[in-house]
Design a protein around this motif. Structure first.
Motif, mmCIF file in Angstrom:
data_model
loop_
_atom_site.group_PDB
_atom_site.id
_atom_site.type_symbol
_atom_site.label_atom_id
_atom_site.label_comp_id
_atom_site.label_asym_id
_atom_site.label_seq_id
_atom_site.Cartn_x
_atom_site.Cartn_y
_atom_site.Cartn_z
ATOM 1 N N PRO A 365 0.819 -1.215 0.000
ATOM 2 C CA PRO A 365 0.000 0.000 0.000
ATOM 3 C C PRO A 365 0.855 1.267 0.000
ATOM 4 O O PRO A 365 1.977 1.284 0.512
ATOM 5 N N TRP A 366 0.308 2.304 -0.568
ATOM 6 C CA TRP A 366 0.977 3.605 -0.623
ATOM 7 C C TRP A 366 1.374 4.080 0.775
ATOM 8 O O TRP A 366 2.462 4.634 0.960
ATOM 9 N N SER A 367 0.531 3.830 1.745
ATOM 10 C CA SER A 367 0.784 4.315 3.103
ATOM 11 C C SER A 367 1.981 3.633 3.757
ATOM 12 O O SER A 367 2.497 4.117 4.763
ATOM 13 N N SER A 368 2.434 2.494 3.174
ATOM 14 C CA SER A 368 3.527 1.738 3.804
ATOM 15 C C SER A 368 4.904 2.166 3.328
ATOM 16 O O SER A 368 5.911 1.719 3.882
ATOM 17 N N GLU A 370 8.014 4.949 2.250
ATOM 18 C CA GLU A 370 8.584 6.258 2.584
ATOM 19 C C GLU A 370 9.037 6.905 1.291
ATOM 20 O O GLU A 370 9.929 6.405 0.603
ATOM 21 N N THR A 422 0.544 5.700 -10.527
ATOM 22 C CA THR A 422 1.293 5.788 -9.275
ATOM 23 C C THR A 422 2.610 6.526 -9.479
ATOM 24 O O THR A 422 3.043 7.289 -8.602
ATOM 25 N N LEU A 616 -1.945 2.229 -5.092
ATOM 26 C CA LEU A 616 -2.493 3.547 -4.756
ATOM 27 C C LEU A 616 -4.000 3.509 -4.963
ATOM 28 O O LEU A 616 -4.484 3.257 -6.077
ATOM 29 N N SER A 617 -4.749 3.740 -3.900
ATOM 30 C CA SER A 617 -6.219 3.695 -4.004
ATOM 31 C C SER A 617 -6.744 4.879 -4.812
ATOM 32 O O SER A 617 -6.054 5.895 -4.990
ATOM 33 N N GLU A 620 -6.810 8.114 -2.707
ATOM 34 C CA GLU A 620 -5.471 8.670 -2.502
ATOM 35 C C GLU A 620 -4.956 9.320 -3.785
ATOM 36 O O GLU A 620 -4.368 10.413 -3.751
ATOM 37 N N LEU A 629 -2.684 16.633 -1.298
ATOM 38 C CA LEU A 629 -1.727 15.827 -0.529
ATOM 39 C C LEU A 629 -0.349 16.021 -1.130
ATOM 40 O O LEU A 629 -0.106 15.680 -2.283
#
Length: 634
Positions: A365-368, A370, A422, A616-617, A620, A629
Motif C-alpha cells: 500500500p501507498w501508506s507503507s 517512505e 502511481t 495507490l487507491s 489517494e 496531498l
C-alpha cells in the motif's frame, strides 16, 4: 541434528548487518553493484577458461605476454559484449566505466602473476606442465556450509555462503579470496572473510585475503590464528540474528527504523502472519526440490528462502555435473508439478534463483512506503518503481543517465496503467508546481481522467483523436521548450546546474503516454513525424529537464524502433504475452512469467530485477493529483 530443527542464515545477512552498523560512522560505501556484478562475472569467466584459451595464454614466453593475452581474453569474453549491450545505459558514466577497465587491468595482471608463479613451481617439481591442474588449484564461486551449536541456543544454526574464490597454495595451504570492486566497509569485509575461514577450518585454511580493486589493487592478508576472538563475537551476533538464544523472546528483534537491515526479511523476522507463510514456504521448498530432481536438475538450497510481497525466492546450487543453463528449461515441468498459475521466473547470475508465487500474496500500500526526499530548490526527480524482495523501495532517477527516459510495457491486466498513475502520483507528492509539470497523453481515455484540472498539468490531458489534439503539435511544443532551455543553459551541463546558478526552481517536465503504440495507428506520414520528434526528444531533452515515460501493451519492432530502444534507457516490464515481447524490452525472456497485478521487472544498468508495484487507491490518487496531498518534505 537434521536441518528441520535448524535455522539457516547466510554470510551475506551477517555482513549486511555489520555493514549498516559500521557505515553510520565509517567511510565505507557500497560499490556500484551492476559494474561490480560484471567484474565478478568477468573473473569467473577467466577462471573457467577452456583448455584452448588457457593454452593461448600460456604460450607466451614472459609474464607480460600472459598479462596481455589474459586482458584481451577478458575483453573479448565479457567486458566487450557488456559495453556493447549496455551502451545506452552507460552513456554519461565514462568515469565509472574507466574505473571498471582499470580494475580489469589490475585483476588480469594479478591473476596472470598467480598463474605464472604456479606454473614455475610446477615446472620445478617436474618437467611437465598440465594446464588442467588450474581447475583444482583455483576454484571459483565455492558454496560453503557450517552447522553451529551453542549451549545457550535453542537449536543449531546453519551458516551458508558462497566464497568468491578458494586458492590452494604450496604445501596444501588454502586461501579464501573475496573480490571487492569499489570502496566498502573494512569491518564488514573482515568479518565476511573471517566467517569463510571458519566454514573452511576443516580444510586446513590458515590464511585469508581480501583483494580489492578501487580500481587499483589492494590486498590484505590475514592470519587465521588471530581470528578466534572475531569469530566468537560473530557467533554471538549470528545467534541474535537467527533468534535462537534461549533468553530471547519468541519474536525476532525489530530493526532500527532508520536503518534497513537483513532482519527485515521474513525468514529472520517472522510475525504472526509470516509464521503461517513459513509453513507454506517449507511445503513449497519440498515440492520444488522433488520437481527439480525429476527435471534432472538435482541441486541444494543455498541459504533460506526470501519472502517478498508477491513471490518466494529460492537460491539453489546445482549438483556436480549439472549445467546451470539446464535450469532455464525446466520451468514448464515445475509449473505442472507444483500446480502454479505461471512458470517460475528462473535467473542465472552468481547463483541460480527460482521465484515461486507466494501462497498469500500481499499488496504494497501507498501508506507503507517512505517517499524519496525532496530538495527545497530542485524538488525530486525519482519515479517510484516498486518494492524489492528486500523490502526496499526502488526508484528510477530521471536526473540519472541510466534512467532519464522510461519505456514501459505490459499486457492488459498486468497493472501497467496503475503503475503509470502511481509514478505520476509519486512525482506530484514530492514536488511543488514550480518544480514539476506533467504532460499526460491518454489514447485510451481511461488512464488520466483524474488529472484533469490538476495544477501540475502543463496543458490539459491530451486525448488523441480529438479535434484539438494534434500530436505533432504536442511534441513540437516540447521540442521548442527544450531548445529554449538549451539557450538558457549557457555553459551549464544540466537543469540542476542552471537551477543552482539562478537560485530559483525551473520545472522538470515529464511527458507520460499510456499507450504509445496507438499514436502509430495514423497515416504513415503522421507516424514518421511523431517518431522523429520522440527520437529527437529522447536523444537531447534530458539535460534540459524534459523526460519521456512511454508505455505500450505490445512491444514490437514496429513500435519500438532502434532509435527508441537506444534513447529510452530505463525499462519497466510488467507481465507480457510472450518471451519475444520480453526480449524486445530487456533482451531476454522472463517478463512473460510474471504474476500480473503490478509484478514487474526493472532494468537500467545490468540485468533486470524484480519488484512489486505500489498500490495507490482511487481516493489517494485523486487527492494527490489535485494537489491536496503533498509530501511533508516539499
Amino acid at each position: 541434528m537434521s536441518n528441520s530443527h535448524c535455522v539457516e542464515i547466510s554470510v551475506s545477512d551477517v555482513r549486511q548487518q555489520i555493514y549498516f552498523a559500521s557505515s553510520q560512522s565509517g567511510p565505507g560505501n557500497p560499490s556500484q553493484s551492476e559494474l561490480g556484478t560484471t567484474f565478478h562475472r568477468l573473473i569467473a569467466s577467466l577462471l573457467h577458461s577452456s583448455e584452448q584459451e588457457l593454452s593461448t595464454i600460456f604460450s607466451g614466453s614472459s609474464i607480460e605476454d600472459w598479462v596481455a593475452e589474459m586482458k584481451d581474453l577478458a575483453y573479448r569474453k565479457e567486458l566487450g559484449p557488456y559495453l556493447v549491450d549496455h551502451a545506452a545505459a552507460l552513456h554519461g558514466r565514462g568515469a565509472a566505466v574507466l574505473d571498471l577497465w582499470t580494475a580489469v587491468g589490475e585483476a588480469t595482471r594479478w591473476l596472470a602473476e598467480l598463474f605464472w608463479d604456479h606454473r614455475q613451481r610446477q615446472l620445478r617439481q617436474s618437467s611437465h606442465f598440465n594446464p588442467r591442474e588450474f581447475a583444482g588449484w583455483f576454484r571459483n564461486e565455492v558454496p560453503l556450509r557450517l552447522e553451529l551449536t551453542d549451549p545457550n541456543w535453542r537449536c543449531p544454526v546453519v551458516l551458508t555462503g558462497i566464497a568468491d574464490s578458494l586458492l590452494t597454495l604450496p604445501q596444501g595451504r588454502r586461501c579464501v579470496i573475496e573480490y571487492k570492486l569499489g570502496k566498502t566497509a573494512p569491518e564488514a569485509d573482515l568479518c565476511q572473510t573471517a566467517l569463510y575461514h571458519w566454514m573452511l577450518e576443516g580444510d586446513a585454511v590458515d590464511s585469508l585475503a581480501v583483494v580489492s580493486f578501487l580500481p587499483e589493487k589492494s590486498e590484505r592478508m590475514l592470519d587465521g590464528s588471530n581470528l578466534k576472538e572475531t569469530q566468537s563475537r560473530l557467533k554471538t551476533l549470528i545467534g541474535k540474528l537467527a533468534n535462537v538464544t534461549k533468553s530471547s523472546s519468541s519474536s525476532r528483534p525489530s530493526p532500527p527504523q532508520t536503518t534497513p537491515t537483513p532482519s527485515s526479511r521474513p525468514h529472520l523476522t517472522p510475525t504472526a502472519t509470516t509464521q503461517q507463510s513459513l509453513v507454506g514456504i517449507e511445503k513449497l521448498g519440498k515440492q520444488l526440490k522433488a520437481a527439480l530432481v525429476e527435471a534432472g536438475c538435482d541441486s541444494t538450497f543455498v541459504g533460506a528462502p526470501i519472502l517478498g510481497p508477491t513471490f518466494v525466492r529460492f537460491t539453489v546450487s546445482p549438483a556436480r555435473g549439472i549445467a546451470p543453463k539446464k535450469f532455464l528449461g525446466c520451468g514448464d515441468l515445475l509449473q505442472v508439478r507444483m500446480q502454479l498459475k505461471r512458470p517460475p521466473v528462473i535467473q542465472i547470475g552468481a547463483s541460480i534463483t527460482i521465484d515461486l508465487q507466494r501462497p498469500d500474496r500481499q499488496i504494497v500500500p501507498w501508506s507503507s512506503i517512505e517517499l524519496p526526499v525532496s530538495d527545497p530548490l530542485h524538488g525530486c526527480a525519482k519515479v517510484l518503481v516498486g518494492v524489492g524482495i528486500d523490502g526496499k523501495l526502488q526508484t528510477a532517477d530521471l536526473a540519472d543517465t541510466a534512467s532519464y527516459h522510461l519505456l514501459v510495457a505490459g499486457t492488459s491486466g498486468s497493472g501497467k496503467s496503475e503503475w503509470l498513475r502511481t509514478a505520476v502520483a509519486g512525482l506530484i507528492a514530492t514536488n511543488t508546481t514550480e518544480q514539476l509539470q506533467i504532460v499526460a497523453i491518454d489514447p485510451k481515455r481511461v488512464a488520466f481522467h483524474d488529472l484533469q484540472g490538476s495544477p501540475y498539468l502543463r496543458r490539459p490531458v491530451v486525448f488523441p483523436g480529438d479535434e484539438d489534439a494534434d500530436m505533432v503539435e504536442v511534441f513540437d511544443e516540447l521540442i521548442d521548450e527544450m531548445e529554449r532551455r538549451y539557450a538558457m543553459l549557457e555553459g551549464c551541463s544540466s537543469l540542476a546546474e542552471l537551477i543552482d546558478r539562478r537560485g530559483e526552481p525551473i520545472p522538470r517536465i515529464v511527458c507520460v503516454c499510456d499507450e504509445y503504440a496507438d499514436l502509430m495507428l495514423g497515416s504513415a506520414s503522421q507516424r514518421a513525424a511523431i517518431e522523429m520528434r520522440i527520437t529527437r526528444l529522447g536523444a537531447k531533452a534530458r539535460a534540459s529537464g524534459i523526460h519521456l515515460v512511454l508505455a505500450t501493451q505490445q512491444p514490437s519492432r514496429k513500435t519500438i524502433t532502434g532509435a527508441i530502444q537506444t534513447n529510452l534507457p530505463g525499462r519497466v516490464g510488467l507481465t507480457m504475452t510472450s518471451a519475444t515481447e520480453s526480449r524486445m524490452l530487456f533482451g531476454e525472456p522472463g517478463a512473460e512469467n510474471l504474476l500480473m497485478k503490478g509484478d514487474l521487472l526493472y532494468k537500467d544498468i545490468g540485468d533486470p530485477k524484480r519488484y512489486q508495484a505500489v498500490y495507490l487507491s482511487d481516493n489517494e490518487r485523486r487527492a494527490i493529483y489535485s494537489g491536496s496531498l503533498v509530501a511533508e518534505e516539499v
